[in-house]
Motif scaffolding. Structure first.
Motif, PDB file in Angstrom:
ATOM      1  N   MET A 129      -2.372  31.381 -25.552  1.00 45.15           N
ATOM      2  CA  MET A 129      -2.611  29.927 -25.477  1.00 45.15           C
ATOM      3  C   MET A 129      -3.734  29.619 -24.487  1.00 45.15           C
ATOM      4  O   MET A 129      -4.594  28.787 -24.751  1.00 45.15           O
ATOM      5  CB  MET A 129      -1.336  29.183 -25.079  1.00 45.15           C
ATOM      6  CG  MET A 129      -0.348  29.036 -26.220  1.00 45.15           C
ATOM      7  SD  MET A 129       1.205  28.191 -25.791  1.00 45.15           S
ATOM      8  CE  MET A 129       0.765  27.019 -24.557  1.00 45.15           C
ATOM      9  N   ARG A 130      -3.708  30.279 -23.319  1.00 51.26           N
ATOM     10  CA  ARG A 130      -4.766  30.061 -22.325  1.00 51.26           C
ATOM     11  C   ARG A 130      -6.122  30.522 -22.868  1.00 51.26           C
ATOM     12  O   ARG A 130      -7.152  29.879 -22.652  1.00 51.26           O
ATOM     13  CB  ARG A 130      -4.460  30.823 -21.017  1.00 51.26           C
ATOM     14  CG  ARG A 130      -3.156  30.456 -20.315  1.00 51.26           C
ATOM     15  CD  ARG A 130      -3.081  29.064 -19.709  1.00 51.26           C
ATOM     16  NE  ARG A 130      -2.998  27.929 -20.580  1.00 51.26           N
ATOM     17  CZ  ARG A 130      -1.893  27.504 -21.238  1.00 51.26           C
ATOM     18  NH1 ARG A 130      -0.760  28.127 -21.131  1.00 51.26           N
ATOM     19  NH2 ARG A 130      -1.939  26.433 -22.007  1.00 51.26           N
ATOM     20  N   LEU A 131      -6.121  31.653 -23.574  1.00 53.71           N
ATOM     21  CA  LEU A 131      -7.359  32.165 -24.159  1.00 53.71           C
ATOM     22  C   LEU A 131      -7.895  31.217 -25.230  1.00 53.71           C
ATOM     23  O   LEU A 131      -9.103  30.994 -25.311  1.00 53.71           O
ATOM     24  CB  LEU A 131      -7.143  33.565 -24.737  1.00 53.71           C
ATOM     25  CG  LEU A 131      -6.923  34.681 -23.720  1.00 53.71           C
ATOM     26  CD1 LEU A 131      -6.558  35.976 -24.427  1.00 53.71           C
ATOM     27  CD2 LEU A 131      -8.141  34.867 -22.834  1.00 53.71           C
ATOM     28  N   THR A 132      -7.015  30.657 -26.036  1.00 56.39           N
ATOM     29  CA  THR A 132      -7.445  29.709 -27.065  1.00 56.39           C
ATOM     30  C   THR A 132      -8.140  28.519 -26.429  1.00 56.39           C
ATOM     31  O   THR A 132      -9.225  28.102 -26.866  1.00 56.39           O
ATOM     32  CB  THR A 132      -6.254  29.240 -27.925  1.00 56.39           C
ATOM     33  OG1 THR A 132      -5.714  30.383 -28.606  1.00 56.39           O
ATOM     34  CG2 THR A 132      -6.675  28.192 -28.952  1.00 56.39           C
ATOM     35  N   ASP A 133      -7.555  27.963 -25.374  1.00 51.78           N
ATOM     36  CA  ASP A 133      -8.179  26.839 -24.663  1.00 51.78           C
ATOM     37  C   ASP A 133      -9.547  27.233 -24.115  1.00 51.78           C
ATOM     38  O   ASP A 133     -10.521  26.493 -24.247  1.00 51.78           O
ATOM     39  CB  ASP A 133      -7.300  26.358 -23.505  1.00 51.78           C
ATOM     40  CG  ASP A 133      -6.010  25.703 -23.968  1.00 51.78           C
ATOM     41  OD1 ASP A 133      -5.932  25.296 -25.138  1.00 51.78           O
ATOM     42  OD2 ASP A 133      -5.083  25.608 -23.134  1.00 51.78           O
ATOM     43  N   MET A 134      -9.619  28.393 -23.486  1.00 51.05           N
ATOM     44  CA  MET A 134     -10.852  28.839 -22.868  1.00 51.05           C
ATOM     45  C   MET A 134     -11.940  29.098 -23.915  1.00 51.05           C
ATOM     46  O   MET A 134     -13.086  28.653 -23.755  1.00 51.05           O
ATOM     47  CB  MET A 134     -10.635  30.111 -22.049  1.00 51.05           C
ATOM     48  CG  MET A 134     -11.906  30.608 -21.388  1.00 51.05           C
ATOM     49  SD  MET A 134     -11.651  31.993 -20.263  1.00 51.05           S
ATOM     50  CE  MET A 134     -11.272  33.297 -21.389  1.00 51.05           C
ATOM     51  N   PHE A 135     -11.602  29.789 -24.999  1.00 51.61           N
ATOM     52  CA  PHE A 135     -12.623  30.119 -25.983  1.00 51.61           C
ATOM     53  C   PHE A 135     -13.004  28.931 -26.858  1.00 51.61           C
ATOM     54  O   PHE A 135     -14.145  28.861 -27.324  1.00 51.61           O
ATOM     55  CB  PHE A 135     -12.233  31.363 -26.784  1.00 51.61           C
ATOM     56  CG  PHE A 135     -12.473  32.599 -25.973  1.00 51.61           C
ATOM     57  CD1 PHE A 135     -13.747  33.120 -25.840  1.00 51.61           C
ATOM     58  CD2 PHE A 135     -11.442  33.196 -25.270  1.00 51.61           C
ATOM     59  CE1 PHE A 135     -13.993  34.227 -25.044  1.00 51.61           C
ATOM     60  CE2 PHE A 135     -11.668  34.298 -24.478  1.00 51.61           C
ATOM     61  CZ  PHE A 135     -12.950  34.820 -24.363  1.00 51.61           C
ATOM     62  N   ARG A 136     -12.130  27.995 -27.033  1.00 49.47           N
ATOM     63  CA  ARG A 136     -12.522  26.753 -27.702  1.00 49.47           C
ATOM     64  C   ARG A 136     -13.631  26.089 -26.892  1.00 49.47           C
ATOM     65  O   ARG A 136     -14.660  25.684 -27.433  1.00 49.47           O
ATOM     66  CB  ARG A 136     -11.327  25.818 -27.863  1.00 49.47           C
ATOM     67  CG  ARG A 136     -11.683  24.525 -28.615  1.00 49.47           C
ATOM     68  CD  ARG A 136     -10.494  23.605 -28.782  1.00 49.47           C
ATOM     69  NE  ARG A 136      -9.420  24.257 -29.533  1.00 49.47           N
ATOM     70  CZ  ARG A 136      -8.184  24.441 -29.086  1.00 49.47           C
ATOM     71  NH1 ARG A 136      -7.819  24.001 -27.890  1.00 49.47           N
ATOM     72  NH2 ARG A 136      -7.289  25.035 -29.832  1.00 49.47           N
ATOM     73  N   TYR A 137     -13.442  26.011 -25.583  1.00 45.10           N
ATOM     74  CA  TYR A 137     -14.456  25.437 -24.692  1.00 45.10           C
ATOM     75  C   TYR A 137     -15.751  26.252 -24.750  1.00 45.10           C
ATOM     76  O   TYR A 137     -16.842  25.707 -24.924  1.00 45.10           O
ATOM     77  CB  TYR A 137     -13.921  25.382 -23.257  1.00 45.10           C
ATOM     78  CG  TYR A 137     -14.934  24.875 -22.264  1.00 45.10           C
ATOM     79  CD1 TYR A 137     -15.100  23.511 -22.059  1.00 45.10           C
ATOM     80  CD2 TYR A 137     -15.741  25.755 -21.548  1.00 45.10           C
ATOM     81  CE1 TYR A 137     -16.039  23.029 -21.153  1.00 45.10           C
ATOM     82  CE2 TYR A 137     -16.685  25.284 -20.645  1.00 45.10           C
ATOM     83  CZ  TYR A 137     -16.823  23.924 -20.454  1.00 45.10           C
ATOM     84  OH  TYR A 137     -17.763  23.451 -19.565  1.00 45.10           O
ATOM     85  N   ARG A 138     -15.656  27.575 -24.609  1.00 53.92           N
ATOM     86  CA  ARG A 138     -16.842  28.430 -24.605  1.00 53.92           C
ATOM     87  C   ARG A 138     -17.641  28.295 -25.901  1.00 53.92           C
ATOM     88  O   ARG A 138     -18.866  28.224 -25.880  1.00 53.92           O
ATOM     89  CB  ARG A 138     -16.443  29.899 -24.421  1.00 53.92           C
ATOM     90  CG  ARG A 138     -16.038  30.241 -23.019  1.00 53.92           C
ATOM     91  CD  ARG A 138     -15.710  31.705 -22.921  1.00 53.92           C
ATOM     92  NE  ARG A 138     -15.632  32.111 -21.530  1.00 53.92           N
ATOM     93  CZ  ARG A 138     -15.679  33.361 -21.117  1.00 53.92           C
ATOM     94  NH1 ARG A 138     -15.819  34.351 -21.992  1.00 53.92           N
ATOM     95  NH2 ARG A 138     -15.596  33.641 -19.846  1.00 53.92           N
ATOM     96  N   HIS A 139     -16.939  28.270 -27.018  1.00 57.83           N
ATOM     97  CA  HIS A 139     -17.633  28.173 -28.308  1.00 57.83           C
ATOM     98  C   HIS A 139     -18.248  26.790 -28.510  1.00 57.83           C
ATOM     99  O   HIS A 139     -19.327  26.682 -29.101  1.00 57.83           O
ATOM    100  CB  HIS A 139     -16.688  28.542 -29.454  1.00 57.83           C
ATOM    101  CG  HIS A 139     -16.495  30.017 -29.589  1.00 57.83           C
ATOM    102  ND1 HIS A 139     -16.647  30.677 -30.793  1.00 57.83           N
ATOM    103  CD2 HIS A 139     -16.181  30.970 -28.683  1.00 57.83           C
ATOM    104  CE1 HIS A 139     -16.423  31.974 -30.611  1.00 57.83           C
ATOM    105  NE2 HIS A 139     -16.128  32.169 -29.330  1.00 57.83           N
TER     106      HIS A 139
END
Length: 153
Positions: A129-139
């Protein structure tokens, strides 16, 4: 061992997206503002042997995280692995592929949490879940910056 993948299509060439990732300030640009992460150093760009060091907070505890690049194929992929940090294992693959004149950016992470498979099973969903939030932002940042560059160039 849990695996995470996040992918998006960017309306820019692979070269444009790759060059964006070579920027000296890329870690500052791609770190979400809500993450308690301090970038300590970045050496070597995207090449094999490049090193990035961070200090992150796990609750009130500062933790050192060092990632070393283990693979690099220009305009195709680079891979970094945690060499020091909080995870039992962490391999992050950044892939750039051409798709109908656009770039497919894919981040794939294989990780393991200290404590073994039972801990992975119990806490892996939270890390994902934390990775999804982070990579949504990065992308979103990558898409915005690369499409802006593509449309101005």
């Amino acid at each position: 061992m849990p695996n995470f993948k996040y992918s998006s299509l960017i309306d820019a060439t692979v070269e444009t997206v790759w060059n964006f990732y070579e920027r000296p300030d890329i870690l500052q640009l791609l770190t979400p503002p809500w993450q308690p992460v301090k970038i300590i150093r970045r050496e070597g760009g995207l090449d094999v042997g490049a090193v990035s060091e961070f200090r992150l907070l796990l609750g009130p505890i500062p933790v050192k995280w060092v990632a070393t690049h283990t693979e690099c194929e220009e305009y195709r992929l680079f891979v970094d692995e945690q060499t020091e940090g909080p995870m039992a294992r962490w391999t992050h693959r950044h892939e750039f592929t051409t798709e109908n004149g656009h770039t497919r950016l894919t981040d794939a992470i294989a990780f393991s949490i200290p404590g073994g498979p039972i801990v992975d099973l119990l806490l892996g969903w939270w890390v994902e879940m934390r990775l999804t939030d982070m990579f949504r932002y990065r992308h979103e940042v990558t898409k915005r910056e690369c499409e802006k560059d593509a449309n101005n160039g």
